[in-house]
Design a protein around this motif. Structure first.
Motif, PDB file in Angstrom:
ATOM      1  N   UNK A   1       0.834  -1.208   0.000  1.00 37.61           N
ATOM      2  CA  UNK A   1       0.000   0.000   0.000  1.00 37.61           C
ATOM      3  C   UNK A   1       0.867   1.255   0.000  1.00 37.61           C
ATOM      4  N   UNK A   2       1.966   1.220   0.778  1.00 31.86           N
ATOM      5  CA  UNK A   2       2.840   2.385   0.893  1.00 31.86           C
ATOM      6  C   UNK A   2       3.612   2.666  -0.387  1.00 31.86           C
ATOM      7  N   UNK A   3       3.783   1.659  -1.220  1.00 27.28           N
ATOM      8  CA  UNK A   3       4.584   1.828  -2.443  1.00 27.28           C
ATOM      9  C   UNK A   3       3.747   1.720  -3.714  1.00 27.28           C
ATOM     10  N   UNK A   4       2.431   1.785  -3.585  1.00 29.51           N
ATOM     11  CA  UNK A   4       1.546   1.680  -4.747  1.00 29.51           C
ATOM     12  C   UNK A   4       1.974   2.670  -5.830  1.00 29.51           C
ATOM     13  N   UNK A   5       2.284   2.217  -7.033  1.00 29.30           N
ATOM     14  CA  UNK A   5       2.819   3.117  -8.064  1.00 29.30           C
ATOM     15  C   UNK A   5       1.902   4.295  -8.376  1.00 29.30           C
ATOM     16  N   UNK A   6       0.590   4.069  -8.326  1.00 27.72           N
ATOM     17  CA  UNK A   6      -0.349   5.128  -8.700  1.00 27.72           C
ATOM     18  C   UNK A   6      -0.472   6.221  -7.636  1.00 27.72           C
ATOM     19  N   UNK A   7      -0.037   5.944  -6.411  1.00 28.80           N
ATOM     20  CA  UNK A   7      -0.183   6.908  -5.321  1.00 28.80           C
ATOM     21  C   UNK A   7       1.031   7.824  -5.267  1.00 28.80           C
TER      22      UNK A   7
ATOM     23  N   UNK B   1       8.504   0.431   8.873  1.00 24.94           N
ATOM     24  CA  UNK B   1       8.892  -0.218   7.615  1.00 24.94           C
ATOM     25  C   UNK B   1       8.122   0.343   6.407  1.00 24.94           C
ATOM     26  N   UNK B   2       6.787   0.472   6.490  1.00 19.94           N
ATOM     27  CA  UNK B   2       6.068   1.046   5.337  1.00 19.94           C
ATOM     28  C   UNK B   2       6.507   2.472   5.015  1.00 19.94           C
ATOM     29  N   UNK B   3       6.799   3.262   6.052  1.00 19.68           N
ATOM     30  CA  UNK B   3       7.234   4.638   5.809  1.00 19.68           C
ATOM     31  C   UNK B   3       8.563   4.655   5.068  1.00 19.68           C
ATOM     32  N   UNK B   4       9.508   3.832   5.510  1.00 21.62           N
ATOM     33  CA  UNK B   4      10.796   3.763   4.828  1.00 21.62           C
ATOM     34  C   UNK B   4      10.633   3.268   3.391  1.00 21.62           C
TER      35      UNK B   4
ATOM     36  N   UNK C   1       9.304   6.151   1.354  1.00 22.44           N
ATOM     37  CA  UNK C   1      10.396   7.103   1.117  1.00 22.44           C
ATOM     38  C   UNK C   1      11.288   6.607  -0.005  1.00 22.44           C
ATOM     39  N   UNK C   2      11.552   5.300  -0.012  1.00 22.94           N
ATOM     40  CA  UNK C   2      12.375   4.721  -1.076  1.00 22.94           C
ATOM     41  C   UNK C   2      11.778   4.892  -2.455  1.00 22.94           C
ATOM     42  N   UNK C   3      10.447   5.024  -2.515  1.00 17.64           N
ATOM     43  CA  UNK C   3       9.764   5.240  -3.792  1.00 17.64           C
ATOM     44  C   UNK C   3       9.503   6.718  -4.065  1.00 17.64           C
ATOM     45  N   UNK C   4      10.097   7.583  -3.245  1.00 19.77           N
ATOM     46  CA  UNK C   4      10.032   9.040  -3.425  1.00 19.77           C
ATOM     47  C   UNK C   4       8.602   9.577  -3.347  1.00 19.77           C
ATOM     48  N   UNK C   5       7.801   8.995  -2.471  1.00 19.08           N
ATOM     49  CA  UNK C   5       6.449   9.493  -2.239  1.00 19.08           C
ATOM     50  C   UNK C   5       6.494  10.724  -1.341  1.00 19.08           C
ATOM     51  N   UNK C   6       5.447  11.550  -1.400  1.00 21.12           N
ATOM     52  CA  UNK C   6       5.263  12.544  -0.346  1.00 21.12           C
ATOM     53  C   UNK C   6       4.718  11.802   0.869  1.00 21.12           C
ATOM     54  N   UNK C   7       5.335  12.024   2.017  1.00 21.57           N
ATOM     55  CA  UNK C   7       4.902  11.385   3.254  1.00 21.57           C
ATOM     56  C   UNK C   7       4.142  12.408   4.081  1.00 21.57           C
ATOM     57  N   UNK C   8       2.842  12.197   4.240  1.00 19.57           N
ATOM     58  CA  UNK C   8       2.048  12.992   5.178  1.00 19.57           C
ATOM     59  C   UNK C   8       2.127  12.252   6.502  1.00 19.57           C
ATOM     60  N   UNK C   9       3.023  12.689   7.371  1.00 18.40           N
ATOM     61  CA  UNK C   9       3.444  11.897   8.513  1.00 18.40           C
ATOM     62  C   UNK C   9       2.589  12.169   9.740  1.00 18.40           C
TER      63      UNK C   9
ATOM     64  N   UNK D   1      15.164  10.111   3.419  1.00 20.56           N
ATOM     65  CA  UNK D   1      14.376  11.097   2.669  1.00 20.56           C
ATOM     66  C   UNK D   1      15.279  12.033   1.868  1.00 20.56           C
ATOM     67  N   UNK D   2      16.377  12.465   2.487  1.00 21.02           N
ATOM     68  CA  UNK D   2      17.315  13.328   1.763  1.00 21.02           C
ATOM     69  C   UNK D   2      17.916  12.606   0.561  1.00 21.02           C
ATOM     70  N   UNK D   3      18.271  11.342   0.758  1.00 19.99           N
ATOM     71  CA  UNK D   3      18.906  10.583  -0.323  1.00 19.99           C
ATOM     72  C   UNK D   3      17.954  10.298  -1.472  1.00 19.99           C
ATOM     73  N   UNK D   4      16.688  10.032  -1.161  1.00 24.03           N
ATOM     74  CA  UNK D   4      15.725   9.679  -2.213  1.00 24.03           C
ATOM     75  C   UNK D   4      15.043  10.900  -2.811  1.00 24.03           C
ATOM     76  N   UNK D   5      15.047  12.023  -2.061  1.00 24.40           N
ATOM     77  CA  UNK D   5      14.307  13.203  -2.517  1.00 24.40           C
ATOM     78  C   UNK D   5      12.847  13.177  -2.123  1.00 24.40           C
ATOM     79  N   UNK D   6      12.483  12.264  -1.223  1.00 25.84           N
ATOM     80  CA  UNK D   6      11.092  12.214  -0.754  1.00 25.84           C
ATOM     81  C   UNK D   6      10.814  13.406   0.145  1.00 25.84           C
ATOM     82  N   UNK D   7       9.569  13.855   0.120  1.00 25.13           N
ATOM     83  CA  UNK D   7       9.152  15.011   0.900  1.00 25.13           C
ATOM     84  C   UNK D   7       8.342  14.544   2.106  1.00 25.13           C
TER      85      UNK D   7
END
Length: 386
Positions: free
Chosen positions: A84-90, A104-107, A110-118, A135-141
Motif C-alpha cells: 500500500x505504501x509503495x503503490x505506483x499510482x499513489x 517499515x512502510x514509511x521507509x 520514502x524509497x519510492x520518493x512518495x510525499x509522506x504525510x506523517x 528522505x534526503x537521499x531519495x528526494x522524498x518530501x
C-alpha cells in the motif's frame, strides 16, 4: 489531483483524512488498517481503492469475502502495508498507523520518493536520523500532520534560514489531568485518562497526552524534522489548543499558527502543500474563543515527559528504547493491568535496564524496541510478584 495511500484508515486520523480527501476531490489508491473489517469494507465501497489491507490475517480473509463482488484487491500483514505504501499510482502516503508498525512502510514509501504525510510520530522518534537521511537521499518530501508539527512547519515557511531560529515552542493541552497532584492520580482509571478536553483521538495517543509522553515524543520529532538541538525546543501548556505551536526568531519575534482544534486542518495542509485550498475545518472566531493561557508543565507529577527529554539528549537507540517501553506500558494500562502512574515507572525501568547503543540500521532499532518491550514485561512481572 493527488492519489492517496492511507495507512491507518479506520483510526481517528484516517477517518478525518478521508473527509479531507473527499472534500478536496482527491482519489484513494489504497487503504490499510489492522482488523476493523466492517469499517474497511465500508471505506472500500465508498472510495473504491485498488487495494485494501487488513494487517490481521483472519480479518483479511473476511474482508476478501466481503469485497468479492468488487474490483478491490485485498492484502494482509506487513507485506500488504508495504505494498500500500509503495503503490505506483499513489503520489502521497498518509502514515497514521499507531506505533512502530509504521516504520517499515514509511521507509518503503520514502524509497519510492512518495510525499509522506506523517502522522505516525513513532517513526521519527525511533528512527529519526535513519528516516530523515533516507528522505534526503531519495528526494522524498515529509510534511507533518500532527497539529503541533504542522504549526511549526507553517511558521518556519516564513523564514527558511534555520540559523535565525531562536526556539521552537511546542504547545501542550495538558491532557485531562492538568493541575492534579501525584496523590490525586494514584487511582485514576482508563476511562478517566481517555477523557481528553479538546481532541478526539485514539486510546494510545490520548493516554500519551494524559501522561505528557505525547509532548515528549513530539519534542524528539521536532529535533529530527527541523534539525534542532534540544536546547532550542521548549514546551508550554496551552489549555485551549488554539495556538498549535510557535517559532521564536533571533530578533525575538514570535510567529504562531492558530486554528480551532480540528485535525482536518493540518491533514488538509499536508495533502495540498504548498497550496492552500478552501477550508474543510471550522473557522476560528477570535471574538468567541476563550482567553489564551500558558503554563509550565509539571515535570514532577508527569514523569513521562522528563523521561522523554532524557532520551532526547542521549545518543543512538535511546529514543527507540523509550518508545518501545512506552508502547508496552500503555498497552498494559489500557488492559487495566497497571495503574496510571506505573506507566512512567515501567518506562524508567526499561530505560535503566536496556543498554544504549547504535541506531544506524533498521535492525538495530527493531532490536532496541524489542529489548525495551521485554524489559517492561520483566518489570511488570516483578511488580506482580511483590
Amino acid at each position: 489531483m493527488a492519489t492517496i495511500s492511507l495507512l491507518g484508515s479506520t483510526g481517528s486520523i484516517g477517518r478525518q483524512s478521508l473527509d479531507v480527501i473527499a472534500a478536496c476531490g482527491m482519489s484513494v489508491g489504497a487503504i490499510a488498517a489492522n482488523s476493523s473489517v466492517a469499517l474497511l469494507e465500508e471505506q472500500a465501497r465508498r472510495f473504491r481503492p485498488q487495494l485494501a489491507v487488513a494487517y490481521d490475517e483472519e480479518a483479511a480473509k473476511e474482508l476478501r469475502l466481503r469485497l468479492a463482488d468488487t474490483s478491490v484487491r485485498v492484502a494482509s500483514g506487513m507485506e500488504g502495508l508495504i505494498e500500500a505504501a509503495t503503490l505506483p499510482e499513489a503520489d502521497t502516503v498518509i502514515t497514521s498507523v499507531v506505533g512502530m508498525i509504521g516504520l517499515r512502510p514509511t521507509l518503503a514509501a520514502i524509497g519510492e520518493k512518495k510525499r509522506i504525510a506523517l502522522a505516525n510520530k513513532e517513526t521519527l522518534v525511533c528512527a529519526g536520523e535513519l528516516v530523515m537521511r533516507s528522505a534526503r537521499e531519495s528526494g522524498a518530501e515529509i510534511v507533518p500532520v500532527d497539529s503541533e508539527h504542522s504549526a511549526l512547519f507553517q511558521c518556519l515557511e516564513c523564514n527558511r534560514d534555520r540559523g535565525e531560529v531562536k526556539r521552537l515552542i511546542l504547545t501542550a493541552s495538558g491532557g485531562p489531568f492538568f493541575g492534579r497532584s501525584r496523590a490525586e492520580l494514584e487511582h485514576v482509571t482508563r476511562a478517566d485518562a481517555l477523557k481528553h478536553p479538546n481532541w478526539s483521538m485514539g486510546a494510545k495517543i490520548t493516554t500519551d497526552s494524559a501522561t505528557l509522553m505525547n509532548k515528549g515524543l513530539e519534542f524528539i520529532e521536532a529535533m529530527r524534522l527541523y534539525d534542532m538541538p534540544p536546547e532550542k525546543i521548549a514546551i508550554t501548556v496551552h489549555r485551549q489548543s488554539i495556538i498549535h505551536s510557535m517559532v521564536e526568531y533571533c530578533d525575538n519575534a514570535v510567529l504562531a499558527q492558530m486554528g480551532v482544534p480540528d485535525m482536518r486542518l493540518p491533514i488538509e495542509y499536508a495533502l495540498t502543500y504548498p497550496r492552500r485550498c478552501p477550508a474543510v475545518a471550522g473557522e476560528l472566531n477570535l471574538l468567541h474563543c476563550p482567553p489564551l493561557t500558558f503554563a509550565e508543565p509539571d515535570y514532577d507529577t508527569f514523569r513521562c515527559l522528563p523521561l522523554a527529554l532524557r532520551a532526547a539528549r542521549q545518543p543512538g537507540n535511546a529514543c527507540a528504547i523509550l518508545n518501545g517501553a512506552n508502547e508496552a506500558a500503555v498497552a498494559l494500562f489500557l488492559q487495566d493491568r497497571i495503574r496510571f502512574l506505573e506507566i512512567a515507572d515501567l518506562v524508567e525501568y526499561a530505560m535503566d535496564s536496556v543498554p544504549v547503543g547504535p541506531a544506524d540500521t533498521l535492525e538495530q532499532i527493531l532490536e532496541a524496541d524489542a529489548a525495551a518491550r521485554d524489559a517492561v514485561a520483566e518489570g511488570f512481572s516483578r511488580r506482580q510478584a511483590l
